[in-house]
Write a protein that holds these residues in place. Structure first.
Motif, short mmCIF file in Angstrom:
data_model
loop_
_atom_site.label_atom_id
_atom_site.label_comp_id
_atom_site.label_asym_id
_atom_site.label_seq_id
_atom_site.Cartn_x
_atom_site.Cartn_y
_atom_site.Cartn_z
N PHE A 31 0.85 -1.19 0.00
CA PHE A 31 0.00 0.00 0.00
C PHE A 31 0.88 1.24 0.00
CE2 PHE A 31 -2.02 -3.43 2.33
CZ PHE A 31 -3.31 -3.49 1.79
N ARG A 35 -1.44 3.51 6.88
CA ARG A 35 -2.35 2.37 7.08
C ARG A 35 -2.88 2.28 8.49
NH1 ARG A 35 -4.46 1.21 2.76
NH2 ARG A 35 -5.35 -0.57 3.85
N CYS A 38 -4.28 -4.01 7.32
CA CYS A 38 -4.17 -4.53 5.96
C CYS A 38 -5.56 -4.84 5.40
CB CYS A 38 -3.32 -5.80 5.96
SG CYS A 38 -3.22 -6.57 4.32
#
Lengths: 134, 401
Positions: A31, A35, A38
Motif C-alpha cells: 500500500f 495504514r 491490511c
C-alpha cells in the motif's frame, strides 16, 4: 544545496531515488498510503518495501481536460513494477497515442515541481520510456 | 426462504436540463408518478429509501416527504456513488425481504446539468508556491492530480479500457468509438434521453478529446433527472387487482457488492472483480444465465467501461468483448441488446437517478410498454450500475406470469 521535500512520502529522495510502499508483514500486500490495517488480511504490522524502479505500462490515458491549473495534455499510466502497480505520469515523451503504448518499458525519474516561499524545492516523480539501445 | 419482491410502479423523468425544477421537484415528479403507476399512495408505503449524491447531507427523503406526504415512515437516505439509486432500491427490497413492510418506495435524483469534470476534487495544482507541508494519507505537499497520473472519472475509465486492451486482442480507439456510435443510434428512439442525436463514427472520433481514448460523446452526459420505484411483497401483490398483477415486474435478483482486495485495486479502481461477483451472485439468485437475458442496461459511464462490462457480466467469453461487439450482438437488433435506452452516453447520467432509471428501462420492455424501441417479447433483463470507490448493483428482472 536547498532543502528538498518529496511530492508524496512514498517517494524517497537522495542519491538513489526510489518509491517505497508499506508491505504487510503477514501477507505481503503493498500500500502507498498511511495504514490502519491490511485490507487484504487485517494484520496491522507493516515494513517499508522498495518498489522496482523499472516497469511496464499496463494501462494509460492521455488527459486533455483537467481541473484549472493542471497542465494538459499529460499521460497518466499504471505501471507494473515487478508485480506492484504504481500510478504515475509518463514523462519525457510526446503525449500522443503513437508515442505511448501499453507494454512499453519505463523507468522512474524525479523532477522538480517548484520552490515554496521558504526556498524548499518540491520533487515529484514520473516514468520515462526506456528505448532499446541502437 | 424470504418472499419474492415485485416492482409495482416505476417512473423516470425526462433526463436533461431542468432549470426551473430543483431536486425535490424532480424527485416528487418521479415518486408521485411511480405511486400512480402502481395504483398506490404514500399512505401505503412502509419505507422510503432516497438518494441525492451531490447533496447527500441534506436529507432528500425527508425533503421529499414534506412535499408529497409525511406519514411518519422510516426514511433511509443513501449515498453510494453512482450506485446510489440501485442502493436505494435494494434498501427497499431488503425491508420487504426482512418481513418488516409490504410496500417500499425508492427514489434517486440528481441536479447535474453543467457540473463539468467529476473526480477532480482535492488539492490541485496552483495551491503550491506558499509553504510545502506534507498532509493527508500520502503526505503530499501539493496537488497530485496531473502530477501522479489522474483520478478524474474520464481518465480512470479510459485506463480501465486500455488495460483490457493490453490484456486481450482486438481493442482500439475505433472499437470504443463504435460502441458509442451504437448507443447514440439507440438514443434516437428514446424521447426521455438527454441527447437523441445519431452520430457517425467520424464525428465521434474527431470530437473533443477528454481522456484518450474517450472523446466527449463517449463520456456520460451530466444532466438533471429522477427515477422512482414502488416495490411490493409477493403476498401483498396477490391481493391486488388483475391489472396490477399483470404489469408487476419480478425482481429475481437484487445484489450489491464492493471490491474485494486485489493487487492494484487501490491504485487504479478495479471495476471488474466486483461486477463479476455481483453478476455471478445475481444469476445464481435468479436461476438464470446470461443466455436467458433479452436485454441489458449496463453502466456505460464511458465507452471504455461498456466494453469491459460485456465481459464482467459474462455476456461473452472471458477476453472476448471485442469479438462480442464486432458480432453485432449488443445492437438493438442483435442477439443481446445492450443499452437500447441510449446508455449513459446519450440518455445522460444524473448520478443517483441512474440505478433506478436503468431498472425502469428494463421493466418497461418487460411490460411491453417501450413503444418504438420495444425489444419484442422481452421476458428477462438485467440492470447494472457501478460507482467508484467502489459499489456495484445488479438487478435481474422478469416479466410477470
Amino acid at each position: 544545496m536547498p532543502k528538498q521535500l518529496p511530492l508524496v512520502d512514498y517517494l524517497v529522495l537522495g542519491d538513489d531515488p526510489h518509491l517505497e510502499a508499506w508491505e504487510c508483514t503477514s501477507c505481503g500486500a503493498r500500500f502507498f498510503d498511511r495504514r490502519n490495517a491490511c485490507a487484504k488480511c487485517e494484520a496491522d504490522e507493516f515494513r517499508r518495501a522498495r518498489i522496482a524502479s523499472e516497469g511496464v505500462v499496463r494501462a494509460f490515458t492521455i488527459v486533455s481536460l483537467a481541473a484549472p491549473g493542471i497542465a494538459v495534455p499529460f499521460v497518466s499510466a499504471i505501471v507494473d513494477c515487478d508485480g506492484t502497480s504504481v500510478r504515475a505520469n509518463i514523462v519525457n515523451v510526446e503525449p500522443t497515442d503513437t508515442h505511448v503504448a501499453t507494454g512499453m518499458k519505463v523507468r522512474l525519474v524525479t523532477e522538480p515541481i517548484g520552490v515554496d516561499d521558504d526556498g524548499v524545492e518540491g520533487i515529484g516523480f514520473g516514468f520515462e520510456p526506456i528505448y532499446a539501445a541502437t | 426462504m424470504s418472499e419474492d419482491v415485485w416492482i409495482l410502479g416505476i417512473h423516470m423523468t425526462k433526463f436533461g436540463k431542468h432549470p426551473d425544477k430543483d431536486a425535490v421537484d424532480l424527485a416528487a415528479e418521479a415518486a408521485r408518478a411511480a405511486l400512480a403507476d402502481g395504483g398506490v399512495t404514500m399512505r401505503d408505503m412502509g419505507i422510503l429509501a432516497a438518494g441525492n449524491l451531490m447533496n447527500a447531507a441534506a436529507g432528500i427523503g425527508q425533503m421529499l416527504q414534506k412535499q408529497i406526504g409525511q406519514t411518519g415512515i422510516p426514511v433511509y437516505n443513501v449515498a453510494n456513488a453512482c450506485a446510489t439509486g440501485a442502493t436505494a432500491l435494494r434498501t427497499a427490497v431488503m425491508a420487504i425481504k426482512a418481513g418488516e413492510v409490504d410496500y417500499g418506495l425508492a427514489v434517486g435524483v440528481e441536479k447535474l446539468a453543467g457540473a463539468g469534470l467529476l473526480g477532480a476534487g482535492g488539492r490541485t495544482g496552483g495551491s503550491e508556491g506558499k509553504h510545502y507541508e506534507p498532509s493527508g494519507r500520502y503526505g503530499a505537499i501539493a496537488g497530485t492530480d496531473g502530477r501522479i497520473g489522474t483520478a478524474t472519472m474520464p481518465g480512470t475509465f479510459a485506463q480501465v479500457g486500455m488495460e483490457y486492451g493490453h490484456k486481450y486482442e482486438g481493442v482500439s480507439f475505433e472499437l470504443f468509438a463504435r460502441i458509442s456510435e451504437k448507443n447514440h443510434a439507440h438514443s434516437t428512439l428514446n424521447p426521455l434521453a438527454a441527447y437523441t442525436k445519431k452520430m457517425t463514427l467520424d464525428e465521434i472520433m474527431s470530437d473533443v478529446m477528454i481522456a484518450y481514448p474517450n472523446t466527449r460523446p463517449m463520456c456520460s452526459a451530466n444532466c438533471d433527472g429522477a427515477a422512482a420505484a414502488v416495490v411490493v411483497s409477493d403476498s401483498k401483490l396477490k391481493t391486488l387487482s388483475l391489472e396490477q398483477r399483470r404489469r408487476a415486474v419480478k425482481i429475481s435478483a437484487s445484489v450489491l457488492t464492493t471490491d474485494p482486495w486485489e493487487e492494484a485495486c487501490q491504485v487504479l479502481p478495479d471495476v471488474n472483480t466486483l461486477t463479476r461477483n455481483a453478476a455471478r451472485q445475481a444469476y445464481e439468485a435468479a436461476g438464470v444465465g446470461p443466455d436467458d437475458l433479452d436485454l441489458v442496461e449496463l453502466h456505460d459511464c464511458f465507452a471504455t467501461a461498456e466494453l469491459v462490462h460485456y465481459d464482467n457480466l459474462m455476456l461473452c467469453e472471458e477476453g472476448g468483448a471485442a469479438d462480442f461487439f464486432n458480432s453485432g450482438a449488443p445492437w438493438r437488433d442483435g442477439s443481446k441488446p445492450v443499452n437500447v435506452s441510449g446508455g449513459l452516453q446519450s440518455k445522460g447520467h444524473p448520478i443517483s437517478a441512474t440505478g433506478i432509471a436503468n431498472v425502469w428501462e428494463v421493466a418497461t420492455h418487460l411490460r411491453g410498454e417501450a413503444g418504438e424501441r420495444q425489444i419484442e417479447g422481452a421476458q428477462v433483463g438485467l440492470a447494472h450500475v457501478i460507482g467508484l470507490g467502489s459499489a456495484c448493483g445488479v438487478h435481474i428482472l422478469e416479466k410477470a406470469g
